[in-house]
Design an enzyme around this catalytic site. Sequence first.
Site, PDB file in Angstrom:
ATOM      1  N   THR A 189      45.620  41.877  39.920  1.00 41.37           N
ATOM      2  CA  THR A 189      46.316  43.147  39.832  1.00 41.37           C
ATOM      3  C   THR A 189      45.755  43.927  41.011  1.00 41.37           C
ATOM      4  O   THR A 189      45.005  43.391  41.820  1.00 41.37           O
ATOM      5  CB  THR A 189      45.999  43.874  38.504  1.00 41.37           C
ATOM      6  OG1 THR A 189      44.594  44.163  38.469  1.00 41.37           O
ATOM      7  CG2 THR A 189      46.339  43.006  37.310  1.00 41.37           C
ATOM      8  N   GLY A 233      42.426  39.499  35.593  1.00 40.90           N
ATOM      9  CA  GLY A 233      43.096  38.825  34.496  1.00 40.90           C
ATOM     10  C   GLY A 233      42.421  39.061  33.161  1.00 40.90           C
ATOM     11  O   GLY A 233      42.090  40.202  32.805  1.00 40.90           O
ATOM     12  N   ARG A 275      36.067  41.730  46.770  1.00 39.50           N
ATOM     13  CA  ARG A 275      37.417  41.818  47.320  1.00 39.50           C
ATOM     14  C   ARG A 275      37.377  42.772  48.504  1.00 39.50           C
ATOM     15  O   ARG A 275      36.497  43.639  48.576  1.00 39.50           O
ATOM     16  CB  ARG A 275      38.401  42.307  46.244  1.00 39.50           C
ATOM     17  CG  ARG A 275      39.864  42.243  46.629  1.00 39.50           C
ATOM     18  CD  ARG A 275      40.726  42.453  45.379  1.00 39.50           C
ATOM     19  NE  ARG A 275      42.146  42.470  45.661  1.00 39.50           N
ATOM     20  CZ  ARG A 275      43.085  42.440  44.718  1.00 39.50           C
ATOM     21  NH1 ARG A 275      42.757  42.392  43.443  1.00 39.50           N
ATOM     22  NH2 ARG A 275      44.357  42.464  45.037  1.00 39.50           N
TER      23      ARG A 275
END
Length: 592
Positions: free
Chosen positions: A411, A492, A583
């Site tokens: 997401t 997730g 990330r």
Amino acid sequence: MMTNRWLNVVLAVIVTVGLAGVAIYERPRAAEERAELLDQDVATIDDADDADAGADDAEAEADPDDGGAASTDTAGAGPEIEPGGDPDAVADADGSYGVTASHPLAVDVGMAVLDAGGNAVDAAVAVSYALSVVEPFGSGLGGGGAMLVHPPGEAPTSYDYREIAPQSGEIPASEIGVPGFAAGLAHVHAEHGTADLASLITPAIELAEDGFEVDAGLAERLEGAAHRLPINQLPRYFPDGQPLQPGDVLVQPEHADALRMVRDEGPAVMHSGELGQAIAEAVGGLDLEDLEAYEVVETPVATGELGDYEVLSGGPPVSGPTLVEHLQIAEAGGIADLEPGSAEHTHLFAQAFRIAYADRTNFITDPVVEDVPLEELLSPDYAADQAGTIPDDGFVPVDDESASTSPETDTTHIVTVDPTGTMVSTTNTLSNFFGSGLPISGFFMNDQLKNFSRDPESVNYPAPGKRPRSFITPTIVASDDQPVLGLGSPGGRRIPTITAQVLLRWGVHGESIEDATTAPRVHLEGRELQFEESPDAAAANDLVSWGYEVVDDIPLTEYYGAIQALLHDPETGELSGIADERRSGDWRVDQP
């Protein structure tokens, strides 16, 4: 290609013009146990009429039935959205402001909005659209999301604009749901925004038209998804059949055209206009009537206590209730007295989650369709009772002990804060990365409906217009009605435990937000404890003796998420941020 420097200049000009006019499968607990909880006096959305009340107030501006959108010199003619926010409040404020998101170019867009006098919702909308271009695998027009808005001194509001099942109640073979991204952002903007909506979409159009350099994250996603994407239909992503590499330039003219339609014609184009027609023609099991029936809803905020703070998170059917229940059970069980990383701390954390996850399975559903006993599940007394059931050296009995190492991590999360102290926490998603893999008009369609249960007795069983459960958990922590910390993560199934670990380390154990974010993580699946880093031998031995299977060979760095957070001190006004190194995110603030 436009350089980043000139791109920032253009973004600032665009936004300033826009502001000028406004200065899976799960088993349920027995039905009688659900009924026992539902007999309690709880706060829920009882039916569709109650849930749709907020949407009706902004119908002319945001609902798919209306074609209107804000207009600027860069947009086509159309009825102008009347913003619900107060531009003078932002203009008169002198506090810090900032943005954190998973891509630096999206942060550039959000800061340009705030620099030009926009508010936190304006910035969240603009960043959401920008991320749909620079991270097309994670969110966009074909998906949906959830947003939590908390002005200081006021009650927070939780918005759900995630995908819904068709009116038949049958799940398409593609598992694609009716998208709500454009409708949701327009709806929230109509209630809280101050900038012209079109000016907030235009930067994304510029990014899609002019292109940008592919980073390692996008290149890895393309390579990882190549086996399930229609490569022959995606020459811009796979030139000569090969995925783009870091440093290549991605230009998306078809995506730019779709975004321009949304800007100029409003979200209705996704539901009853040209883009809606394209979706209905491409997706078997969805027709135009399904798209036209879409509505954005406000959900009850999941609220609980953690130390001296109040935790506020997205309402059902997203996983805010699971997060809050988990935190409260862990705290009631005495986790503050245990050393993070110790076997005892890990055990209590895992068993508290085991209880909260079982309640998610049995009670959390779309509150528009079925009552959710939120008040009971999130009460301190219930947390204390559940904590008392956790054995020191064993497992709490639950119905379902299935484990998963699902690699789905995608997401995208955004936090924005404006000079008034208003904080917005937003999670957008396509479900899996690139969603279903189906491209339409330059964007990808979701596969959100896979998150329904196939068990007819489950509260998460499909129904007409129903939203499936989701693990996304947009969260804000407040003190004395002042938003202090906004955070969220991809990941997730692991999103609730990722978020809980950071909050416990920060809010209970007193670690800095940086240390809480970088600390190694652990997640429980069935009886598997999945460690990001191997525990020490003594702790591992204790955990194994208590019945756990210790797993420490998960290959993906991002399996354990990537927190995006902004931390605000209401007394000093100081604002700081975090972009998890798991990330390639970024954050930026401006201090007065």
